[in-house]
Design a protein around this motif. Structure first.
Motif, PDB file in Angstrom:
ATOM      1  N   ALA A 101      32.787 -21.888 -23.055  1.00 47.78           N
ATOM      2  CA  ALA A 101      33.915 -21.145 -23.612  1.00 47.78           C
ATOM      3  C   ALA A 101      33.517 -19.702 -23.908  1.00 47.78           C
ATOM      4  CB  ALA A 101      34.422 -21.827 -24.878  1.00 47.78           C
ATOM      5  N   LYS A 102      32.343 -19.512 -24.449  1.00 53.78           N
ATOM      6  CA  LYS A 102      31.856 -18.165 -24.761  1.00 53.78           C
ATOM      7  C   LYS A 102      31.748 -17.335 -23.487  1.00 53.78           C
ATOM      8  CE  LYS A 102      27.727 -15.807 -26.471  1.00 53.78           C
ATOM      9  NZ  LYS A 102      27.427 -15.097 -25.237  1.00 53.78           N
ATOM     10  N   GLU A 103      31.133 -17.908 -22.463  1.00 53.96           N
ATOM     11  CA  GLU A 103      30.948 -17.189 -21.196  1.00 53.96           C
ATOM     12  C   GLU A 103      32.279 -16.821 -20.552  1.00 53.96           C
ATOM     13  OE1 GLU A 103      28.517 -19.853 -18.905  1.00 53.96           O
ATOM     14  OE2 GLU A 103      26.708 -19.395 -20.069  1.00 53.96           O
ATOM     15  N   LYS A 104      33.242 -17.731 -20.592  1.00 55.38           N
ATOM     16  CA  LYS A 104      34.530 -17.508 -19.923  1.00 55.38           C
ATOM     17  C   LYS A 104      35.477 -16.613 -20.728  1.00 55.38           C
ATOM     18  CE  LYS A 104      33.755 -20.162 -16.350  1.00 55.38           C
ATOM     19  NZ  LYS A 104      33.691 -19.660 -14.990  1.00 55.38           N
ATOM     20  N   PRO A 113      40.743 -25.654 -22.694  1.00 60.51           N
ATOM     21  CA  PRO A 113      40.287 -26.021 -21.350  1.00 60.51           C
ATOM     22  C   PRO A 113      38.763 -26.164 -21.219  1.00 60.51           C
ATOM     23  CG  PRO A 113      41.922 -24.271 -21.218  1.00 60.51           C
ATOM     24  CD  PRO A 113      41.569 -24.442 -22.670  1.00 60.51           C
ATOM     25  N   PHE A 114      38.015 -25.664 -22.195  1.00 61.46           N
ATOM     26  CA  PHE A 114      36.559 -25.665 -22.079  1.00 61.46           C
ATOM     27  C   PHE A 114      35.890 -26.864 -22.740  1.00 61.46           C
ATOM     28  CE2 PHE A 114      38.188 -21.321 -22.126  1.00 61.46           C
ATOM     29  CZ  PHE A 114      37.916 -20.999 -20.803  1.00 61.46           C
ATOM     30  N   GLY A 115      36.660 -27.683 -23.443  1.00 56.30           N
ATOM     31  CA  GLY A 115      36.090 -28.863 -24.078  1.00 56.30           C
ATOM     32  C   GLY A 115      36.904 -29.308 -25.270  1.00 56.30           C
ATOM     33  N   LYS A 116      36.382 -30.308 -25.954  1.00 58.80           N
ATOM     34  CA  LYS A 116      37.066 -30.869 -27.112  1.00 58.80           C
ATOM     35  C   LYS A 116      36.812 -29.998 -28.341  1.00 58.80           C
ATOM     36  CE  LYS A 116      37.397 -34.941 -30.003  1.00 58.80           C
ATOM     37  NZ  LYS A 116      36.778 -36.190 -30.398  1.00 58.80           N
ATOM     38  N   ARG A 135      44.148  -7.023 -25.877  1.00 59.04           N
ATOM     39  CA  ARG A 135      42.889  -6.725 -26.576  1.00 59.04           C
ATOM     40  C   ARG A 135      41.776  -7.621 -26.047  1.00 59.04           C
ATOM     41  NH1 ARG A 135      44.437  -6.275 -32.897  1.00 59.04           N
ATOM     42  NH2 ARG A 135      42.297  -5.557 -32.997  1.00 59.04           N
ATOM     43  N   PRO A 136      40.582  -7.051 -25.821  1.00 49.61           N
ATOM     44  CA  PRO A 136      39.470  -7.892 -25.358  1.00 49.61           C
ATOM     45  C   PRO A 136      38.927  -8.757 -26.494  1.00 49.61           C
ATOM     46  CG  PRO A 136      38.732  -5.635 -25.686  1.00 49.61           C
ATOM     47  CD  PRO A 136      40.218  -5.646 -25.928  1.00 49.61           C
ATOM     48  N   LEU A 137      38.798 -10.037 -26.241  1.00 48.27           N
ATOM     49  CA  LEU A 137      38.269 -10.945 -27.255  1.00 48.27           C
ATOM     50  C   LEU A 137      36.776 -10.733 -27.441  1.00 48.27           C
ATOM     51  CD1 LEU A 137      40.035 -14.307 -26.307  1.00 48.27           C
ATOM     52  CD2 LEU A 137      40.663 -12.696 -28.118  1.00 48.27           C
ATOM     53  N   ASP A 138      36.325 -10.846 -28.661  1.00 44.36           N
ATOM     54  CA  ASP A 138      34.903 -10.797 -28.997  1.00 44.36           C
ATOM     55  C   ASP A 138      34.495 -12.228 -29.333  1.00 44.36           C
ATOM     56  OD1 ASP A 138      32.333 -10.189 -29.806  1.00 44.36           O
ATOM     57  OD2 ASP A 138      32.949  -9.342 -31.734  1.00 44.36           O
ATOM     58  N   VAL A 139      33.808 -12.892 -28.405  1.00 47.10           N
ATOM     59  CA  VAL A 139      33.451 -14.297 -28.586  1.00 47.10           C
ATOM     60  C   VAL A 139      31.933 -14.415 -28.629  1.00 47.10           C
ATOM     61  CG1 VAL A 139      33.683 -16.637 -27.665  1.00 47.10           C
ATOM     62  CG2 VAL A 139      35.522 -14.987 -27.324  1.00 47.10           C
ATOM     63  N   ARG A 178      29.665 -23.831 -32.685  1.00 47.17           N
ATOM     64  CA  ARG A 178      30.732 -23.109 -33.393  1.00 47.17           C
ATOM     65  C   ARG A 178      30.781 -21.665 -32.891  1.00 47.17           C
ATOM     66  NH1 ARG A 178      33.600 -23.672 -38.337  1.00 47.17           N
ATOM     67  NH2 ARG A 178      33.741 -21.750 -39.546  1.00 47.17           N
ATOM     68  N   LEU A 179      31.967 -21.223 -32.480  1.00 44.92           N
ATOM     69  CA  LEU A 179      32.142 -19.875 -31.963  1.00 44.92           C
ATOM     70  C   LEU A 179      32.923 -19.003 -32.942  1.00 44.92           C
ATOM     71  CD1 LEU A 179      33.205 -20.581 -28.265  1.00 44.92           C
ATOM     72  CD2 LEU A 179      30.956 -19.894 -29.087  1.00 44.92           C
TER      73      LEU A 179
END
Length: 156
Positions: free
Chosen positions: A76-79, A38-41, A88-92, A17-18
């Motif tokens: 997904a977090k890395e990308k 694009p990073f998964g289900k 705005r830069p996303l904070d993931v 969970r992100l």
């Protein structure tokens, strides 16, 4: 979740969970899903809205996206961390990381509250609730201290 020794137990859900923060108000739920699919289900998406007050019905600026595996979430977090969305830069981050960052250094206090609620016969849900309340109180206190410091700097 914690066991009887207050050791944090992470379940599979928390591993995949992100937390997605710093969302522009123009980003819709559909756009968020499109950005992360694009990073998964994606098995669950929680897009948060203000439910009361003057901002009722407006986005809160953050959401949670849960993938089917922790590997997909990690990719997904890395990308997506820092990627610009509507300027705005996303904070993931992993959702569990956001909670631990805010309560870092407060473990002793949280543990004591957990033990107290268990002695009173409250279930594990109550322990989690007390931990969340303590984290919110700590965050508010930190924000008040920052505000106080800013006011003091302006006076100088």
């Amino acid at each position: 979740m914690q066991d009887k020794d207050n050791t944090v137990i992470l379940d599979e859900k928390s591993e995949s969970r992100l937390y997605v923060g710093n969302l522009d108000m123009r980003i819709t739920e559909a756009a968020l899903i499109k950005m992360f699919s694009p990073f998964g289900k994606i098995v669950c998406e929680d897009y948060l809205w203000h439910t009361c007050g003057p901002k009722r019905g407006e986005p809160r600026g953050y959401a949670f996206v849960q993938f089917s595996t922790k590997e997909e979430a990690k990719l997904a977090k890395e990308k997506m961390q820092g990627k610009l969305a509507c300027g705005r830069p996303l904070d993931v981050r992993f959702a569990r990381d956001k909670y631990f960052v805010e309560t870092e250094g407060k473990v002793g206090k949280l543990s004591g509250e957990s033990n107290k609620s268990n002695r009173l016969g409250n279930g594990p849900g109550q322990t989690s609730r007390n931990a969340k309340i303590a984290a919110i109180k700590n965050k508010l206190k930190a924000m008040e201290e920052e505000d106080h410091d800013r006011k003091r700097q302006k006076q100088s």
